[in-house]
Design an enzyme around this catalytic site. Structure first.
Site, PDB file in Angstrom:
ATOM      1  N   ASP A 484       0.820  -1.209   0.000  1.00 47.44           N
ATOM      2  CA  ASP A 484       0.000   0.000   0.000  1.00 47.44           C
ATOM      3  C   ASP A 484       0.854   1.260   0.000  1.00 47.44           C
ATOM      4  OD1 ASP A 484      -2.701   1.264   0.450  1.00 47.44           O
ATOM      5  OD2 ASP A 484      -1.677   1.992   2.242  1.00 47.44           O
ATOM      6  N   GLU A 537       1.057  -0.584  -5.147  1.00 49.57           N
ATOM      7  CA  GLU A 537       0.091   0.483  -5.396  1.00 49.57           C
ATOM      8  C   GLU A 537       0.909   1.770  -5.502  1.00 49.57           C
ATOM      9  OE1 GLU A 537      -3.512   3.110  -3.525  1.00 49.57           O
ATOM     10  OE2 GLU A 537      -1.858   2.377  -2.328  1.00 49.57           O
TER      11      GLU A 537
END
Length: 815
Positions: A484, A537
């Site tokens: 993330d 990401e």
């Protein structure tokens, strides 16, 4: 002050003390609360000792005890069934007493326990609230002298240090136990060296709480890294959360504190009671805890896995193809809200069957590492090594992963090494100073989320995170990590204005420490766990996210080493195009074609994730223009276009059946929409049936995934038909076998629409049409094979004429 605190605690612990005594395990903490009672108890003990001294035992003591200052005897004391009173009370000096009482002693094992001295073996115990402490070894029992404040000591005329136990008398209870301070350290020099170098790839096996057998005794080893602490004590359910009697020892320059506690096993709650450099104290959860209490409770739990895996077949074949050359269709799930109220084991009964029916190859679990605030969806982690206790135990989570594997479904989990929350019982200023966070305030505080960023330049912190990535893959058989917020790690000026950040040593804005960390993490995971995939990401144009770490690009940096990267540009552009009314789409046609300009710069995943269906962004179907029929038609056409586009697929839960409302972690998907009583057959079940067919055709058609990262696998047929809102292209597998994908984003039927095709195909067969009636469409289909005509078109030697359904995508492949 200590007596006042003891008196206050004693009243609340009276009932618990009786229960602990009955169990023979817990220590009663009721203390003498008045001076009169204290004097009475002391007088009673003194009288008892004098009485013993007057008996025949006195003679034995004289014969067996070494006189004060004499040399050590050559032979040990003969066993005696009679109580033996020690001849000397070698109490601790005032400095050691004060340091132990105030939690500032870094080497309790050096003064407590049993130690050879001139004249025999000295025994010392620190047992606050105890009335007496007796050493038991073989048939010998020797009551230690009460030195006050919970300290007990005595000298036995023994030649060697024996194995011994302590019998501790409290008011209303007697406990016989091993002495934690008679044991050698449980960690070796190699472990400490590797930790100091930041290279211990199995860090979870040495830090934290580990039930074990040490020197023949069962108990639990507790270890914590706290290099700035003046001292660390262990507090838990086994000592009524008062760590005064459980000081830990420092293992030198490693910064690690250790204590082996006999008799403590699985299920016990604990925290570390840390004395900060300024003398203040804080109780902290274990950063390496492998199990936690259910939030909002914050204690760590002693844990050992007993799970027996059944996914050997899955693990053996998962690495047969690299992820970028394999079919990869991901169903993103928030476990707590997928079907609220289900545990890990209950989810294992429902989730694998549902995902398998839809045909997805993988699930991606939003963060399941422990987090205190459910509204963070798991993205503010405090327990990096513990699956959230909200849904069950770590072995329960293993059961869920195993069930998914046995159903043929891979498991990817969101991993959050970019930041952590400021909770005062967790990682923030863990030992009184910046430790896991960066010491520079401009690099420690995350400007967007109110959290703290890790100090990736500190080798122990980097080790903590790299080992954590390996831990999930090895201990829980995770098949992939989606990392993330990578962009927030890579740039020093991320979300910061001028003056709020400092350039790196070369004057640039790149976070060189974060780059090195990500490279090390990826290299380590791929080396240790073949068959896994890491996914970034990353929302910028950073060069080489999915390039190998040893290959340098134009920027001079080596690749970050990820296997795949989320294509945030494709997601943003395509959703922007789809949000426009069809009449205006021709002015935005480039938003659908631009992705092919950079499609092969990285190995991409096309993500329609939870981030796109929350916070006022609307659900996927609600982003589409038009009436309800047109919205669903747009959605179906968009999904088929997405599945045909180069790149892997990701769809968030609820979007597979056209949920009309935004996702909420409080109630999850609106499953009732699939009930036929609400007319769901045409509206919602039709969309879900389409998703199942998309996955089925996708998995059986190598042209849609085998050459995702090669320009040879894609060819435009027509990419400039903006006025018609038409996109058509060919996908090819490694053998050159094509699939023709045609998307038509206008709400009209176009008859005899000519498209160029290769001349080596005798006929094309429609394998998917989003306008099919069973999906809720109008039923404009091509039931018969479509034969090419020898008329060149769109640069091809042949062409076909198709009837394009309204707001649809059609797939055709050679008959």
């Amino acid at each position: 002050m200590a007596e006042a605190a003891t008196a206050k605690k004693a009243a609340g612990k009276k009932a618990a003390g009786k229960k602990a005594a009955a169990a023979g395990k817990a220590v009663t903490k009721k203390a003498v609360t008045a001076k009169a009672a204290t004097k009475k108890a002391v007088a009673k003990k003194v009288a008892a000792k004098k009485a013993v001294a007057k008996k025949s035992v006195a003679k034995a003591v004289v014969e067996k005890a070494a006189p004060r200052g004499s040399a050590v005897r050559k032979s040990p004391v003969e066993p005696s069934a009679e109580p033996v009173e020690v001849a000397l009370s070698p109490a601790l000096d005032a400095v050691d007493r004060e340091r132990l009482l105030h939690g500032t002693h870094h080497q309790p094992h050096a003064v407590l326990g049993a130690h050879p001295v001139p004249g025999g073996i000295v025994f010392r115990a620190f047992r606050p609230y105890a009335l007496s402490v007796t050493v038991v070894t073989g048939d010998l029992r020797a009551e230690l002298h009460d030195d006050g404040d919970g300290f007990f000591s005595g000298l036995l005329p023994l030649r060697e240090t024996p194995a011994y136990r302590l019998v501790i008398a409290y008011e209303g209870a007697v406990q016989e136990t091993e002495d934690p301070y008679r044991f050698l350290p449980t960690l070796g020099d190699l472990d400490l060296h590797l930790m100091g170098e930041g290279r211990h790839e199995e860090l979870w096996t040495v830090l934290g709480a580990h039930p074990m057998t040490h020197q023949g005794v069962s108990g639990t080893r507790f270890c914590v890294w706290a290099p700035n602490a003046r001292a660390v004590r262990l507090a838990g359910s086994f000592n009524f959360w008062d760590g005064i009697g459980y000081p830990m020892r420092s293992l030198g320059s490693s910064g690690v504190w250790e204590l082996f506690v006999p008799g403590i096993g699985e299920g016990e709650l604990y925290k570390f009671d840390i004395t900060r450099p300024d003398g203040s104290r804080t109780q902290r959860a274990d950063p390496m805890a492998r199990r936690t209490e259910i939030p909002p409770a914050t204690s760590s739990v002693v844990e050992a896995s007993h799970y027996e895996w059944g996914d050997e077949e899955w693990l053996a074949r998962r690495g047969e193809r690299p992820a970028h050359e394999a079919p990869l269709s991901i169903y993103e799930v928030h476990l707590s809200s997928w079907r609220p109220g289900l545990t890990y084991r209950q989810l294992a009964e429902q989730l694998p069957a549902y995902v398998k029916e839809l045909g997805f190859t993988h699930v991606e679990l939003m963060p399941i590492a422990e987090h205190p605030f459910g509204g963070s969806w798991g993205y503010q982690v405090t327990g990096f090594y513990a699956p959230t206790a909200r849904l069950g135990t770590p072995d329960d989570f293993r059961f869920l992963v195993d069930a998914l594997h046995q159903a043929g479904i891979g498991v990817i989990m969101d991993w959050v090494p970019a930041h952590f929350p400021r909770d005062d019982w967790a990682l923030a200023e863990f030992d009184g100073r910046t430790l896991y966070e960066h010491e520079d305030p401009l690099r420690a505080a995350h400007p967007d989320w109110g959290t703290l960023e890790f100090d990736y330049g500190r080798r122990e912190v980097r080790n903590f995170l790299v080992a954590n990535a390996v831990y999930w893959c090895e201990e829980f058989h995770i098949d992939g990590l989606r990392v993330d917020a990578v962009a927030s790690m890579l740039y020093l000026d991320y979300s910061r204005e001028p003056g709020q950040w400092r350039p790196n040593e070369h004057g640039g804005r790149e976070n060189l420490d974060a780059v090195a960390f990500l490279q090390e993490m990826n290299a380590t995971v791929y080396r240790r766990v073949p068959g896994v995939v890491t996914i970034a990401e990353e929302s910028t144009a950073w060069d080489g996210v999915t390039r190998a770490t040893h290959h340098r690009g134009p920027s001079g940096f080596g690749g970050l080493g990820f296997g795949l990267k989320w294509n945030m540009g494709w997601m943003h552009d395509s959703l922007q195009y789809m949000s426009h009314e069809p009449v205006y789409r021709k002015y935005h046609h480039g938003e659908m074609t631009f992705s092919m300009v950079y499609a092969y710069s990285e190995n991409y995943v096309l993500p329609i994730s939870h981030d796109e269906v929350v916070h006022g962004k609307k659900s996927l179907v609600s982003k589409m223009p038009g009436d309800w029929w047109q919205q669903r038609a747009n959605l179906r056409a968009y999904l088929a276009y997405m599945w045909a586009h180069p790149g892997k697929q990701l769809l968030f839960m609820g979007q597979e059946f056209a949920q009309g409302t935004e996702w909420s972690e409080e109630h999850g998907p609106d499953w009732w929409l699939l009930d036929p009583a609400y007319g769901a057959e045409a509206d919602h079940r039709g969309v879900r049936e389409l998703v199942g067919d998309l996955n089925s055709v996708y998995r059986s058609t190598p042209a849609l995934w085998e050459r995702d990262t090669s320009a040879d696998g894609f060819e435009w047929v027509v990419g400039d038909a903006a006025d018609d809102n038409v996109l058509a292209f060919l996908r090819r597998d490694a053998d050159g076998t094509p699939l023709l994908a045609v998307s038509h984003f206008s709400p009209v039927v176009r008859q005899d629409y000519r498209l160029g095709v290769p001349d080596d195909i005798s006929a094309w067969c429609e394998v998917l049409n989003t306008d099919a009636g069973r999906y809720g469409g109008s039923g404009v289909l091509h039931p018969d094979p479509v034969k090419p005509e020898p008329q060149p078109w769109h640069g091809h030697p042949a062409s076909v004429r198709l009837t394009l359904p309204p707001l649809s995508t059609v797939w055709l492949r050679p008959a």
